[in-house]
Write a protein that holds these residues in place. Structure first.
Motif, mmCIF file in Angstrom:
data_model
loop_
_atom_site.group_PDB
_atom_site.id
_atom_site.type_symbol
_atom_site.label_atom_id
_atom_site.label_comp_id
_atom_site.label_asym_id
_atom_site.label_seq_id
_atom_site.Cartn_x
_atom_site.Cartn_y
_atom_site.Cartn_z
ATOM 1 N N GLU A 170 37.058 10.960 6.303
ATOM 2 C CA GLU A 170 36.958 11.183 4.863
ATOM 3 C C GLU A 170 38.328 11.522 4.270
ATOM 4 N N ARG A 171 39.090 12.377 4.964
ATOM 5 C CA ARG A 171 40.417 12.741 4.483
ATOM 6 C C ARG A 171 41.394 11.562 4.631
ATOM 7 N N ILE A 175 38.830 2.712 -0.221
ATOM 8 C CA ILE A 175 37.929 2.791 0.929
ATOM 9 C C ILE A 175 36.719 3.637 0.548
ATOM 10 N N GLU A 176 35.552 3.097 0.800
ATOM 11 C CA GLU A 176 34.310 3.799 0.511
ATOM 12 C C GLU A 176 33.542 3.999 1.812
ATOM 13 N N VAL A 201 33.117 -2.721 8.985
ATOM 14 C CA VAL A 201 33.961 -2.741 7.780
ATOM 15 C C VAL A 201 33.696 -4.021 7.001
ATOM 16 N N GLU A 202 33.358 -3.858 5.725
ATOM 17 C CA GLU A 202 33.125 -4.990 4.841
ATOM 18 C C GLU A 202 34.145 -4.937 3.700
ATOM 19 N N ARG A 227 36.609 -3.379 -3.093
ATOM 20 C CA ARG A 227 36.647 -2.191 -2.244
ATOM 21 C C ARG A 227 36.569 -2.547 -0.759
ATOM 22 N N ILE A 228 36.807 -1.514 0.070
ATOM 23 C CA ILE A 228 36.659 -1.617 1.520
ATOM 24 C C ILE A 228 35.516 -0.698 1.916
ATOM 25 N N ARG A 229 34.393 -1.248 2.355
ATOM 26 C CA ARG A 229 33.191 -0.464 2.615
ATOM 27 C C ARG A 229 33.053 -0.214 4.118
ATOM 28 N N VAL A 230 32.997 1.066 4.496
ATOM 29 C CA VAL A 230 32.922 1.450 5.915
ATOM 30 C C VAL A 230 31.528 2.019 6.180
ATOM 31 N N SER A 231 30.856 1.468 7.237
ATOM 32 C CA SER A 231 29.498 1.947 7.549
ATOM 33 C C SER A 231 29.300 1.865 9.058
#
Length: 354
Positions: A294-295, A308-309, A344-345, A350-354
């Motif tokens: 997160e940081r 980045i989300e 990672v999408e 945006r850059i979506r991290v899941s």
């Protein structure tokens, strides 16, 4: 009414004229040459005004050799014009003439303007008073620097100090007889300060005031606090205080120390840090050592055009270590994809991290 910006521009134009006349009268010595070079390096506006004055002088010399533009002929035409209007500032006259004339007619227009101004005594100070070569620091108007998102800037100031401004930064520099004052209004800045015993170097950033004691240091404005890191030498850090009855208390710090200044939390205690890691941004890098994703994402978002989300809350505390380039998002995305269980999408926004 003349705006503050116009006043500053006029003051710089006046300084440029004084420097040009001083250099034209006789060659500058080594000290004055260095002072002129420092004055020119301070701002592109200084260079622009100096070149403008030089061009005007060249045009006047050319016009003076043409009989059609002789002093007598120009004065005769000037007297014949009933509706002649003389502008209050020399730079404005030249700028107006440049906008209305072109080619071989411009020298004549400049010469006529000069004669009109001289006839009214508006340029009398150029010939009646001794030439005073401006002392560099005191004569420089306030300078403002800004960086856009992801952009960085390095600028050598007139006193020899070096300013580094990080992404989304804004800073104003003012010189006075007894101090050099820098106000950081957003972002992060690094300073390499040239020591001057008789003139303090102060930085105001949020609720923090930094007084340099001959050093390199870093100042970062965060949402509710200011972070000051010393790279070399010493600084004194205190709280900005509007009260005239209570002077702010200062804490002295040395290399590899950092202090956080926040509202309602003073005095604060410096902590030991790796200053080189804190200032890695100067080399377009960010460094992490077992820090939550997160940081890491928040720090990287200061530079990337696609934020980045973190879509999965459980990933926010995932520990990350590494050295990453702020201007190489593809490498960082590849690193995220190498993490086990991480997807990672990348979209257009945006850059979506899941």
């Amino acid at each position: 009414m003349i705006s503050d910006e116009e006043k500053v521009r006029a003051a710089i134009a006046e300084q440029a004229g004084e420097w040009f006349v001083a250099n034209d009268e006789e060659p500058l010595d080594a000290r004055d040459s260095a002072a002129l070079a420092a004055w020119l390096k301070t701002s592109p506006v200084h260079v622009e005004e100096f070149l403008g004055v030089s061009g005007i002088a060249r045009d006047l010399k050319e016009a003076r050799t043409d009989p059609e533009y002789s002093l007598e002929a120009i004065l005769a035409r000037a007297r014949a014009e009933d509706d002649t209007t003389v502008q209050p500032l020399w730079p404005r006259v030249i700028e107006a003439l440049r906008g209305r004339t072109s080619g071989r007619w411009f020298p004549a227009a400049v010469a006529m303007a000069a004669c009109a101004l001289l006839s009214l005594g508006l340029l009398s100070r150029w010939s009646l008073r001794p030439i005073q070569r401006p002392s560099v620091p005191e004569s420089i108007a306030a300078l403002h620097f800004e960086t856009r998102h992801g952009e960085q800037l390095t600028h050598r100031l007139a006193d020899g100090s070096v300013l580094h401004l990080n992404t989304d930064g804004a800073v104003t520099v003012r010189y006075g007889e007894n101090e050099r004052l820098v106000t950081l209004t957003s972002g992060q800045a690094g300073f390499e300060v040239a020591h001057e015993p008789g003139r303090a170097f102060r930085v105001i950033a949020g609720s923090a005031e930094v007084r340099d004691l001959g050093t390199k240091f870093d100042v970062r404005l965060e949402r509710d606090s200011t972070l000051v890191t010393v790279v070399e030498g010493w600084v004194a850090v205190g709280r900005t205080n509007s009260s005239q009855n209570h002077a702010p208390r200062f804490v002295e710090m040395s290399a590899d120390q950092q202090i956080r200044v926040a509202e309602g939390e003073w005095p604060a205690v410096p902590v030991a840090v790796d200053a080189q890691r804190t200032t890695a941004w100067l080399h377009r890098q960010i460094v992490f050592d077992h820090e939550p994703l997160e940081r890491v994402a928040a720090e990287y978002n200061r530079y990337t055009s696609k934020p980045i989300e973190i879509a999965t809350p459980a990933l926010r505390n995932l520990q990350i270590s590494g050295v990453f380039a702020t201007d190489d998002p593809e490498a960082f995305i590849a690193f995220l994809r190498s993490l086990k269980g991480v997807r990672v999408e990348v979209t257009e926004t945006r850059i979506r991290v899941s």
